[in-house]
Design a protein around this motif. Structure first.
Motif, PDB file in Angstrom:
ATOM      1  N   GLY A  16       0.779  -1.238   0.000  1.00  0.00           N
ATOM      2  CA  GLY A  16       0.000   0.000   0.000  1.00  0.00           C
ATOM      3  C   GLY A  16       0.812   1.290   0.000  1.00  0.00           C
ATOM      4  N   THR A  19      -0.820   3.686  -2.681  1.00  0.00           N
ATOM      5  CA  THR A  19      -2.123   4.119  -2.174  1.00  0.00           C
ATOM      6  C   THR A  19      -1.923   5.164  -1.082  1.00  0.00           C
ATOM      7  N   ALA A 123       9.197  -1.303  -4.293  1.00  0.00           N
ATOM      8  CA  ALA A 123       9.476  -2.394  -3.370  1.00  0.00           C
ATOM      9  C   ALA A 123      10.948  -2.785  -3.479  1.00  0.00           C
ATOM     10  N   ASN A 174      -1.420  -0.914   7.467  1.00  0.00           N
ATOM     11  CA  ASN A 174      -2.480  -0.892   6.454  1.00  0.00           C
ATOM     12  C   ASN A 174      -3.237  -2.215   6.419  1.00  0.00           C
ATOM     13  N   ARG A 175      -4.429  -2.166   5.900  1.00  0.00           N
ATOM     14  CA  ARG A 175      -5.285  -3.335   5.670  1.00  0.00           C
ATOM     15  C   ARG A 175      -5.633  -4.088   6.958  1.00  0.00           C
ATOM     16  N   THR A 214      -9.155   3.261  -6.799  1.00  0.00           N
ATOM     17  CA  THR A 214      -7.994   3.075  -7.664  1.00  0.00           C
ATOM     18  C   THR A 214      -8.432   3.010  -9.126  1.00  0.00           C
TER      19      THR A 214
HETATM   20  N1  LIG Z   1      -6.502  -0.474   3.000  1.00  0.00           N
HETATM   21  C1  LIG Z   1      -6.681  -1.217   1.910  1.00  0.00           C
HETATM   22  N2  LIG Z   1      -7.833  -1.914   1.729  1.00  0.00           N
HETATM   23  C2  LIG Z   1      -8.015  -2.638   0.612  1.00  0.00           C
HETATM   24  N3  LIG Z   1      -7.128  -2.744  -0.379  1.00  0.00           N
HETATM   25  C3  LIG Z   1      -5.967  -2.074  -0.267  1.00  0.00           C
HETATM   26  C4  LIG Z   1      -5.686  -1.274   0.870  1.00  0.00           C
HETATM   27  N4  LIG Z   1      -4.458  -0.721   0.693  1.00  0.00           N
HETATM   28  C5  LIG Z   1      -3.999  -1.158  -0.482  1.00  0.00           C
HETATM   29  N5  LIG Z   1      -4.893  -1.970  -1.065  1.00  0.00           N
HETATM   30  C6  LIG Z   1      -4.740  -2.645  -2.360  1.00  0.00           C
HETATM   31  O1  LIG Z   1      -3.509  -3.331  -2.348  1.00  0.00           O
HETATM   32  C7  LIG Z   1      -2.901  -3.287  -3.615  1.00  0.00           C
HETATM   33  C8  LIG Z   1      -1.486  -2.776  -3.552  1.00  0.00           C
HETATM   34  O2  LIG Z   1      -1.493  -1.414  -3.162  1.00  0.00           O
HETATM   35  P1  LIG Z   1      -0.366  -0.397  -3.633  1.00  0.00           P
HETATM   36  O3  LIG Z   1      -0.207  -0.423  -5.096  1.00  0.00           O
HETATM   37  O4  LIG Z   1      -0.656   0.897  -2.992  1.00  0.00           O
HETATM   38  O5  LIG Z   1       0.887  -1.079  -2.968  1.00  0.00           O
HETATM   39  P2  LIG Z   1       2.430  -0.745  -3.176  1.00  0.00           P
HETATM   40  O6  LIG Z   1       3.087  -1.005  -1.878  1.00  0.00           O
HETATM   41  O7  LIG Z   1       2.596   0.605  -3.755  1.00  0.00           O
HETATM   42  O8  LIG Z   1       2.832  -1.838  -4.246  1.00  0.00           O
HETATM   43  P3  LIG Z   1       4.242  -1.939  -5.025  1.00  0.00           P
HETATM   44  O9  LIG Z   1       5.220  -2.525  -4.068  1.00  0.00           O
HETATM   45  O10 LIG Z   1       3.950  -2.847  -6.161  1.00  0.00           O
HETATM   46  O11 LIG Z   1       4.604  -0.567  -5.442  1.00  0.00           O
HETATM   47  C9  LIG Z   1      -3.790  -2.448  -4.483  1.00  0.00           C
HETATM   48  O12 LIG Z   1      -4.571  -3.304  -5.268  1.00  0.00           O
HETATM   49  C10 LIG Z   1      -4.644  -1.682  -3.503  1.00  0.00           C
HETATM   50  O13 LIG Z   1      -5.911  -1.412  -4.058  1.00  0.00           O
END
Ligand SMILES: Nc1ncnc2c1ncn2[C@@H]1O[C@H](COP(=O)(O)OP(=O)(O)OP(=O)(O)O)[C@@H](O)[C@H]1O
Ligand SMILES: [Mg+2]
Lengths: 270, 335
Positions: A16, A19, A123, A174-175, A214
């Motif tokens: 996340g 996000t 990441a 998160n989550r 998103t």
């Molecule tokens: N609080 C949440 N509730 C539900 N879904 C979530 C939540 N936070 C993130 N997600 C979902 O998790 C997925 C990954 O989120 P995000 O792209 O922000 O992660 P990231 O850490 O930036 O990934 P990466 O490492 O690939 O850059 C997305 O599909 C997003 O919609």
């Protein structure tokens, strides 16, 4: 003006970061601050999609570095909030197209004219991470309440501690799913904070609204009714130095449960 | 297989003798081959004087076969094409000159359809109507404008525009103009007036490069038969023809025309060396950004869907510069 440069990082992928960057950035801009978001995930950029700005990108950070345009030309203004702008990653290049020194220089320039520069980190712990961290003086480590994500967050916190420039490292969990925590299937907030031992800046619930937001290219903070949106607005306020209590994600039903919950909260060391 | 001069058993003749280059040829062919009735039919191509190399003819044959049809024979007056055909074992035959006239109009179809084409269905029944409908799609000029770009948007910091060496003048496009234009063309405008909106990018052409109108049909063409995925770039000094989809996140940069026989979802930059006559064509034009020479346009936010559903009902679209705007033409299909 000297703005704050905050890197949003995690170690583990998909927890996340992007996000979080989009939502905190939008929330800070809504509070009247000038904010620039930098997507440093070269080759796998997403931040533009989350903000619904993909169709406006003409120049990317690589064009700035390779001097095909001026920095200001590459800043894409948000559709709704002119305080917010995005410096996009190049989709057709990889992490080796930029180096830490160049990113640092960009952050230095941007913080002169902005209150906040938020850097969305890719990441991993390789060059992409090193680049993203280079210009930052604060870090937000994003994790989910899962052992593997926490292990990677721990590794990142360790790496951040070796960087002299980083003066503050905070945790964003998160989550979170209160029902799973209650049934002992998910680590609690206390558990995670207990392991990682850094101050908490936010607890974001699992929210299906994030998926729809998103796909629409509209951060969930713009949705007044969404719980995750409120949680992200609170994070922004905490970044601004305000004392905001953590959201009660789980509404306990009975009187006894409420008391138990209150006691449990006292134990959270923040 | 027995073939009369101007008849094809269970199939039809496609007149492409007006076509100037292979890009155009494949584009024209593609719009006809998309027709569901083409499946299982024999196809004859009237190619005129166009010179086709062996590899080009082979890829055209492959295109026809990929739509479950068969290339029965070709009619050509080019020695080069004839040589290519014979080395590939493609039959060459003559279509009766009286049967196909230059620049067929829909009215002319009525008069000449009987002698022009004869289509036999599986059951042996003659179905001229179908054939004429397919033929009607062949003509090049029946692209009609459906959408034009509207307005110019400043997406940058106020301060940034001052540093740009050239600013595209603001465009006072009136929707009334569009409506009357559409009415004139017998089209009903969509409620959403513009599909693409010009970006205020200033002069984006590299230093020393000037606008020009070189004939793109004289440029070489790069053929690619693959799906272009996010992060992939194709660039070529001439025309680019892609048989497949170009996904969002991909980028196609051509000195001349860009033709995508599929869904175009990424960025397409035609005439990147300043050629303002360059065109972008696709079966489905959904590019996140359309760029022609120094003009950049973004897809309207209301259309900002991350993907397009595949269907059998694509109608080719073409984008080009007209009066400092990017105009999109849609090829009409008669049902
Ligand atoms: N609080 C949440 N509730 C539900 N879904 C979530 C939540 N936070 C993130 N997600 C979902 O998790 C997925 C990954 O989120 P995000 O792209 O922000 O992660 P990231 O850490 O930036 O990934 P990466 O490492 O690939 O850059 C997305 O599909 C997003 O919609
Ligand atoms: Mg990300």
């Amino acid at each position: 003006m000297t703005g704050r440069v905050i890197v949003i990082t995690s170690g583990k992928g998909g927890v996340g970061k992007t996000t979080t960057s989009a939502n905190i950035g939008t929330a800070l801009a809504k509070s009247g601050y000038k904010v620039v978001l930098i997507d440093t995930d070269l080759g796998l950029r997403n931040l533009d999609l989350l903000l619904g700005l993909e169709n406006r990108i003409v120049y990317t950070i690589v064009d700035v570095i390779e001097e095909r345009c001026k920095l200001k030309q590459a800043l894409v203004k948000d559709k709704k909030n002119p305080n917010l702008s995005l410096l996009a990653a190049a989709q057709t290049r990889d992490k080796t197209a930029v180096n830490a020194e160049q990113l640092k220089e960009i952050c230095e320039t941007l913080k002169e004219e902005n209150d906040f520069v938020l850097v969305d980190c890719p990441a991993g712990i390789e060059q992409g991470f090193q680049n993203a961290v280079a210009g930052a003086s604060e870090a937000i480590v994003v994790t989910t309440p899962e052992m593997s994500a926490i292990r990677d967050a721990d590794r990142i916190i360790g790496l951040l501690a070796t960087k002299e420039e980083i003066t503050s490292t905070k945790l964003l969990l998160n989550r979170v799913r209160p029902s799973l925590i209650k049934s002992n299937e998910m680590m609690s907030v206390d558990d995670v904070v207990g392991i990682l031992e850094i101050p908490l800046v936010g607890i974001i619930p699992e929210d299906t609204g994030i998926i729809t937001s998103t796909n629409k290219g509209e951060p969930i903070v713009n949705d007044e009714n969404a719980l995750a949106g409120k949680a992200y607005r609170n994070v922004a306020q905490r970044i601004l130095g305000e004392e905001v209590p953590f959201l009660d994600l789980d509404e306990p039903k009975g009187f006894m449960a409420k008391i138990k919950n209150a006691i449990a909260k006292l134990k959270v060391k923040v | 297989m027995l073939m009369e001069k101007n008849q094809v058993e269970n199939g039809f003749i496609i007149n492409l003798s007006n076509v100037k280059n292979t890009t155009q040829l494949v584009f024209e062919l593609s719009s006809i081959m998309e027709h569901p009735d083409v499946k299982g039919k024999n196809v004859c191509l009237k190619l005129g004087s166009l010179d086709l190399k062996q590899s080009q003819l082979l890829s055209i044959k492959a295109l026809i076969e990929s739509m479950s049809a068969t290339l029965a024979f070709i009619d050509t007056i080019s020695e080069q094409t004839e040589a290519s055909a014979s080395s590939l074992g493609i039959m060459i035959s003559k279509v009766d000159e009286n049967a196909i006239t230059e620049g067929i109009t829909p009215e002319a179809h009525e008069e000449i359809k009987d002698e022009m084409v004869e289509v036999k269905t599986e059951t042996g029944e003659i179905n001229n109507k179908q054939a004429v409908e397919i033929m009607a799609d062949i003509k090049l000029p029946d692209f009609s404008p459906i959408e034009t770009t509207e307005g110019i948007e400043d997406i940058y910091d106020e301060t940034s525009t001052q540093e740009l060496s050239e600013i595209i003048p603001s465009d006072n496009f009136e929707s009334a103009d569009f409506t009357s234009l559409a009415e004139h063309e017998g089209l009903i405008p969509k409620e959403d007036s513009s599909k693409y909106i010009l970006l205020d990018t200033g002069n984006v052409l590299p230093e020393g490069i000037e606008e020009n109108s070189e004939d793109t049909s004289s440029m070489p063409t790069l053929y690619l038969s693959q799906t272009l995925r996010s992060g992939q770039t194709v660039s070529y000094e001439g025309n680019i023809l892609i048989i497949g989809d170009a996904h969002p996140g991909s980028e196609i940069v051509a000195g001349g025309d860009i033709t995508v026989w599929g869904i175009l979802g990424g960025i397409a930059h035609a005439g990147c060396n300043g050629n303002i006559t360059s065109k972008v064509r696709a079966l489905k034009l959904n590019a996140i950004q359309l760029r022609i020479a120094g003009l950049y346009a973004r897809r309207n936010d209301t259309l900002n869907v991350p993907y397009v559903q595949k269907s059998n009902e694509f109608s080719p679209e073409e984008a080009q510069i007209e009066d400092g705007k990017i105009v999109i033409y849609k090829k009409l299909r008669r049902d």
